[in-house]
Every structure is written in C-alpha cells, then in structure tokens.
Design a protein around this motif. Structure first.
Motif, PDB file in Angstrom:
ATOM      1  N   ARG A  24       0.812  -1.227   0.000  1.00 14.47           N
ATOM      2  CA  ARG A  24       0.000   0.000   0.000  1.00 14.47           C
ATOM      3  C   ARG A  24       0.841   1.270   0.000  1.00 14.47           C
ATOM      4  N   ARG A  25       2.141   1.108  -0.041  1.00 15.04           N
ATOM      5  CA  ARG A  25       3.023   2.277  -0.050  1.00 15.04           C
ATOM      6  C   ARG A  25       3.007   2.947  -1.415  1.00 15.04           C
ATOM      7  N   SER A  26       3.217   4.258  -1.399  1.00 16.82           N
ATOM      8  CA  SER A  26       3.360   4.988  -2.657  1.00 16.82           C
ATOM      9  C   SER A  26       4.723   4.693  -3.264  1.00 16.82           C
ATOM     10  N   ALA A  27       4.742   4.499  -4.573  1.00 17.21           N
ATOM     11  CA  ALA A  27       6.016   4.217  -5.246  1.00 17.21           C
ATOM     12  C   ALA A  27       7.012   5.345  -5.058  1.00 17.21           C
ATOM     13  N   ARG A  28       6.517   6.554  -4.815  1.00 17.71           N
ATOM     14  CA  ARG A  28       7.403   7.711  -4.646  1.00 17.71           C
ATOM     15  C   ARG A  28       8.239   7.625  -3.380  1.00 17.71           C
ATOM     16  N   THR A  29       7.839   6.765  -2.421  1.00 16.36           N
ATOM     17  CA  THR A  29       8.536   6.676  -1.135  1.00 16.36           C
ATOM     18  C   THR A  29       9.571   5.560  -1.101  1.00 16.36           C
ATOM     19  N   LEU A  30       9.744   4.852  -2.187  1.00 15.60           N
ATOM     20  CA  LEU A  30      10.605   3.670  -2.190  1.00 15.60           C
ATOM     21  C   LEU A  30      12.071   4.026  -2.370  1.00 15.60           C
ATOM     22  N   SER A  31      12.935   3.186  -1.802  1.00 18.68           N
ATOM     23  CA  SER A  31      14.369   3.286  -2.073  1.00 18.68           C
ATOM     24  C   SER A  31      14.635   2.730  -3.464  1.00 18.68           C
ATOM     25  N   GLY A  32      15.869   2.902  -3.945  1.00 19.52           N
ATOM     26  CA  GLY A  32      16.212   2.398  -5.265  1.00 19.52           C
ATOM     27  C   GLY A  32      16.062   0.894  -5.375  1.00 19.52           C
ATOM     28  N   GLY A  33      16.506   0.175  -4.349  1.00 22.51           N
ATOM     29  CA  GLY A  33      16.400  -1.282  -4.371  1.00 22.51           C
ATOM     30  C   GLY A  33      14.955  -1.747  -4.327  1.00 22.51           C
ATOM     31  N   GLU A  34      14.130  -1.089  -3.499  1.00 23.79           N
ATOM     32  CA  GLU A  34      12.717  -1.440  -3.417  1.00 23.79           C
ATOM     33  C   GLU A  34      12.013  -1.181  -4.742  1.00 23.79           C
ATOM     34  N   ALA A  35      12.324  -0.044  -5.354  1.00 27.02           N
ATOM     35  CA  ALA A  35      11.702   0.296  -6.633  1.00 27.02           C
ATOM     36  C   ALA A  35      12.055  -0.722  -7.718  1.00 27.02           C
ATOM     37  N   GLN A  36      13.296  -1.191  -7.728  1.00 25.06           N
ATOM     38  CA  GLN A  36      13.672  -2.166  -8.744  1.00 25.06           C
ATOM     39  C   GLN A  36      13.026  -3.520  -8.470  1.00 25.06           C
TER      40      GLN A  36
ATOM     41  N   PRO B 208      19.727  -3.757 -14.986  1.00 23.50           N
ATOM     42  CA  PRO B 208      18.746  -3.487 -13.931  1.00 23.50           C
ATOM     43  C   PRO B 208      19.352  -3.264 -12.551  1.00 23.50           C
ATOM     44  N   PHE B 209      20.622  -3.613 -12.355  1.00 24.08           N
ATOM     45  CA  PHE B 209      21.230  -3.492 -11.026  1.00 24.08           C
ATOM     46  C   PHE B 209      22.280  -2.385 -10.952  1.00 24.08           C
ATOM     47  N   ALA B 210      22.498  -1.676 -12.040  1.00 25.24           N
ATOM     48  CA  ALA B 210      23.628  -0.758 -12.129  1.00 25.24           C
ATOM     49  C   ALA B 210      23.577   0.370 -11.109  1.00 25.24           C
ATOM     50  N   ALA B 211      22.366   0.834 -10.745  1.00 28.46           N
ATOM     51  CA  ALA B 211      22.256   1.995  -9.859  1.00 28.46           C
ATOM     52  C   ALA B 211      22.187   1.614  -8.388  1.00 28.46           C
TER      53      ALA B 211
ATOM     54  N   THR C 152      22.560  -4.324  -1.632  1.00 28.26           N
ATOM     55  CA  THR C 152      21.228  -4.347  -2.237  1.00 28.26           C
ATOM     56  C   THR C 152      21.244  -5.117  -3.549  1.00 28.26           C
ATOM     57  N   ARG C 153      22.278  -4.887  -4.332  1.00 28.26           N
ATOM     58  CA  ARG C 153      22.401  -5.554  -5.633  1.00 28.26           C
ATOM     59  C   ARG C 153      22.514  -7.062  -5.469  1.00 28.26           C
ATOM     60  N   GLN C 154      23.363  -7.512  -4.546  1.00 24.88           N
ATOM     61  CA  GLN C 154      23.558  -8.945  -4.355  1.00 24.88           C
ATOM     62  C   GLN C 154      22.294  -9.635  -3.873  1.00 24.88           C
ATOM     63  N   ALA C 155      21.579  -8.996  -2.951  1.00 26.53           N
ATOM     64  CA  ALA C 155      20.340  -9.586  -2.445  1.00 26.53           C
ATOM     65  C   ALA C 155      19.298  -9.706  -3.554  1.00 26.53           C
ATOM     66  N   LEU C 156      19.198  -8.677  -4.394  1.00 26.01           N
ATOM     67  CA  LEU C 156      18.221  -8.707  -5.483  1.00 26.01           C
ATOM     68  C   LEU C 156      18.599  -9.734  -6.542  1.00 26.01           C
ATOM     69  N   ILE C 157      19.882  -9.852  -6.854  1.00 26.37           N
ATOM     70  CA  ILE C 157      20.339 -10.863  -7.818  1.00 26.37           C
ATOM     71  C   ILE C 157      20.010 -12.262  -7.316  1.00 26.37           C
ATOM     72  N   ASP C 158      20.207 -12.510  -6.024  1.00 31.04           N
ATOM     73  CA  ASP C 158      19.880 -13.821  -5.449  1.00 31.04           C
ATOM     74  C   ASP C 158      18.392 -14.127  -5.612  1.00 31.04           C
TER      75      ASP C 158
END
Length: 371
Positions: free
Chosen positions: A130-142, A162-165, A170-176
């Motif tokens: 239910r969160r607004s996308a505008r409030t997300l961190s970079g990792g959450e948004a991706q 997709p992980f460059a920024a 954060t990148r490693q957790a998302l890649i996993d």
C-alpha cells in the motif's frame, strides 16, 4: 535440435551514418539466460531495444520462435517484458504498479490479484503493497519493477542493466532473489550488463560485445578462461597481456619465450608448435612469495623472480604491479601484503600454474561468432 526462442540475423543499427551495432547471428534457447556484457557504449542497450521491438534496425531481422518478426509488433511485445535501469514506476501504490501491466492486458481481477500477491511475496515487498512508489528506495523500486515484469508471465524477459544503480549489498540480495525466481519460472532471459560478476552469477551463456559487434559467445567458464582476443581479454579482467613466442611444445605444454623469460602454458594452441602469441594471465592467478634461495613446495610450473614496482590498495584486496622481466600484475589480500612487507623495490617470486596461462594467436583478427 531445440528451436531458438529468440534471435537476430544480420541486424545493423546505424545513426547519423555511424554503425552502432552489427550482429550477424545470435540465438537464445528457450529457458536460457543469456548475459550480454561489454564496456559502456558497446551497443548493449541498443541490442536490447532491438530485441524488445522498441527500435527498428537499419537492416536485418528479429526472430521469435524461429519466425521473422515483421508485422503485428504489439502481439509480440505482449509476449515479452522489459526491465530498465530506471524502474519507471507509476505515481501509484506498489501493488497497483505490479498489477498495471496485467490490467492493460485485460487479466481478470481475481487472477490479477493472485499474481500481484505472489510476486510481491516472491520479491519480499508484500509489506510495501500500500506504499506509494514515490517513497521507495532504489532497491525497493527495482524489486517492484521486476515483480511487475514477471507477473506478466512473459515468454521472454529483457533487462537493461537493472542493477547498475544499486549499492553492492542491495544488488547482491536482489540478484539472489531474481536467480531463484528465474529458476522457478524457466523464463527465457536476455540481460545486459557491464559487470562481469553479474554475468557469471546469472548467465547460462555469456556474449561479449565490443565496438558494436559480438566478439565471443559461450558458457561463462569458457569465455572467462579463454577470451577470444586481446580486447575481450582486457574487458574480462585479464591484466597481464604480453607478447611472446612459442619456442616448443613439451609434454603437452607450450614453452613461450617472453622478454627472455620462459613461461609454460597448458593452453597450447591446436596444431601450433611455434609462432607469435599473446600471453594472458589474470591477477588472481599470480601467487607471491618471499625471494629465497630454496623454492617453496608448489604445483606451479612458473616461478619468476620479480621486483615490486607499485602497490595499490583497493577495498579488501591489493593490486601489486611487478617487473618479472615483463610487466606482471598480482592481486593479493591485505594480510598477504603485511606478511610479505611489500613496497616498491621489494624482491619476490611470482608463481602461477601452467593451466592459468591463456594464449591468443598474436595476429589473429577478432571474429563475430554465432551463438
């Protein structure tokens, strides 16, 4: 033979009279993850745009299930999903973003809610629904962007860095998480990156693109161990690339003369017993030990007395530039640096196995492989 899920034939992209991309032939098998790597400006993003049917090539064809894509582009796009470096989220809630593509495709409400919930949970963002996308961190948004793409259950997923920024943790957790998701779905994937570690982690095959041309395609272990040419080797992290000459082949090992030094290489070139080559060696394959009269017990066939020219500390590792009769680079730990008391002018022995040496024909011209 399995029919490729997607591919290109003779694709040429030109802008303002300049050739940006030329791919003679490239195929992606069903369920395969193809990692396309290369330096900035190599043409990686252009290739993704062509595959996603977002950019028409100046010449050539995109194939889907073995058939050229010529008409009905929208119907083909609906079988694909694209994830960019920037998440490009709507000004809405997280769950609305994840379900937006499903709504556009007319998926019934109940099925839409089921898929949204599944992918929110799969990427660990259910609590953010239910969160607004505008409030997300970079990792959450991706994570939201990836959940939105996979909720579509695409036949092909295309990803442009997709992980460059993202920061490293954060990148490693998302890649996993993405790796596990792809293993579950069996989705065909093409993703581009300038990061070699991402290609090793996710790719079933790796394609190296430099100067708008694909220079090598193959399993990650093969491409990284045996780069096709000097530019590919340099991009893939080979820091020692020096000219040499094969003087003999003994017991299956090539004996290479490099600036008056003898180097033994297990990667003797087929049918070649002499000739000019480039000797390639990764810094992590070079071991340093104190200069001493009695050689230490080691399986390394190459032991070269060397002088330290420069020590560069970088994160958890240390890059040591050496003069071994030719320029040689080693990568060691900070602990090893302290134990060896290394500084400019220190004398050491640089050791490396014959299997760590890769040889490239000196005057071989880069080729455009198929895959």
């Amino acid at each position: 033979m399995t029919q490729p899920k997607m591919g290109v034939r003779g694709v040429l992209v030109e802008r303002a009279g300049h050739r940006i991309l030329f791919v003679e032939e490239l195929d992606v098998s069903p369920g395969e993850v193809l990692a396309v790597v290369g330096p900035n400006g190599a043409g990686k993003s252009t290739l993704i745009h062509v595959l996603a049917l977002l950019e028409r090539p100046s010449a050539g064809e995109v194939l889907f299930d073995g058939r050229p894509v010529r008409d009905g582009l929208l119907s083909y796009r609906r079988r694909m999903a694209v994830v960019f470096q920037e998440p490009l989220l709507l000004d809405a809630t997280v769950e609305s973003n994840v379900g937006s593509g499903l709504a556009l495709r007319g998926v019934p409400r109940a099925e839409r809610a089921h898929r949204v919930r599944r992918w929110l949970e799969r990427f660990g963002i259910a609590a953010l629904a239910r969160r607004s996308a505008r409030t997300l961190s970079g990792g959450e948004a991706q994570r939201v962007s990836l959940a939105r793409a996979l909720a579509l259950e695409p036949e092909v997923l295309l990803m442009d860095e997709p992980f460059a920024a993202l920061d490293e943790p954060t990148r490693q957790a998302l890649i996993d998480d993405l790796d596990r998701a792809l293993a579950e779905t069996g989705t065909t994937v093409v993703f581009v990156s300038h990061d070699r570690a991402e290609a090793l982690r996710l790719g079933d095959r790796v394609a190296v693109i430099i100067g708008g041309r694909i220079r090598q395609v193959g399993p990650p272990s093969q491409v990284f161990a045996a780069p096709a040419d000097e530019e590919v080797a340099a991009f893939l992290g080979v820091e020692t690339i020096v000219p040499g000459r094969i003087s003999a082949v003994e017991e299956g090992l090539a004996v290479v003369e490099v600036s008056g030094c003898r180097v033994e290489a297990a990667s003797a070139l087929e049918g070649q017993s002499a000739g000019e080559v480039l000797v390639c060696l990764r810094p992590e394959d070079v071991v340093l030990s104190p200069a001493e009269d009695r050689p230490a017990a080691t399986s390394a066939r190459n032991r070269l007395p060397s002088v330290v020219r420069r020590v560069v500390r970088s994160g958890a590792q240390v890059r040591v530039e050496l003069d071994a009769g030719f320029p040689l680079v080693a990568l060691i730990t900070k602990q090893s640096l302290e134990e060896l008391s290394l500084e400019a002018g220190s004398r050491v022995v640089a050791s490396f196995k014959a299997t760590a040496v890769h040889l490239i024909p000196r005057h071989a011209r880069p080729q455009s492989p198929t895959g």
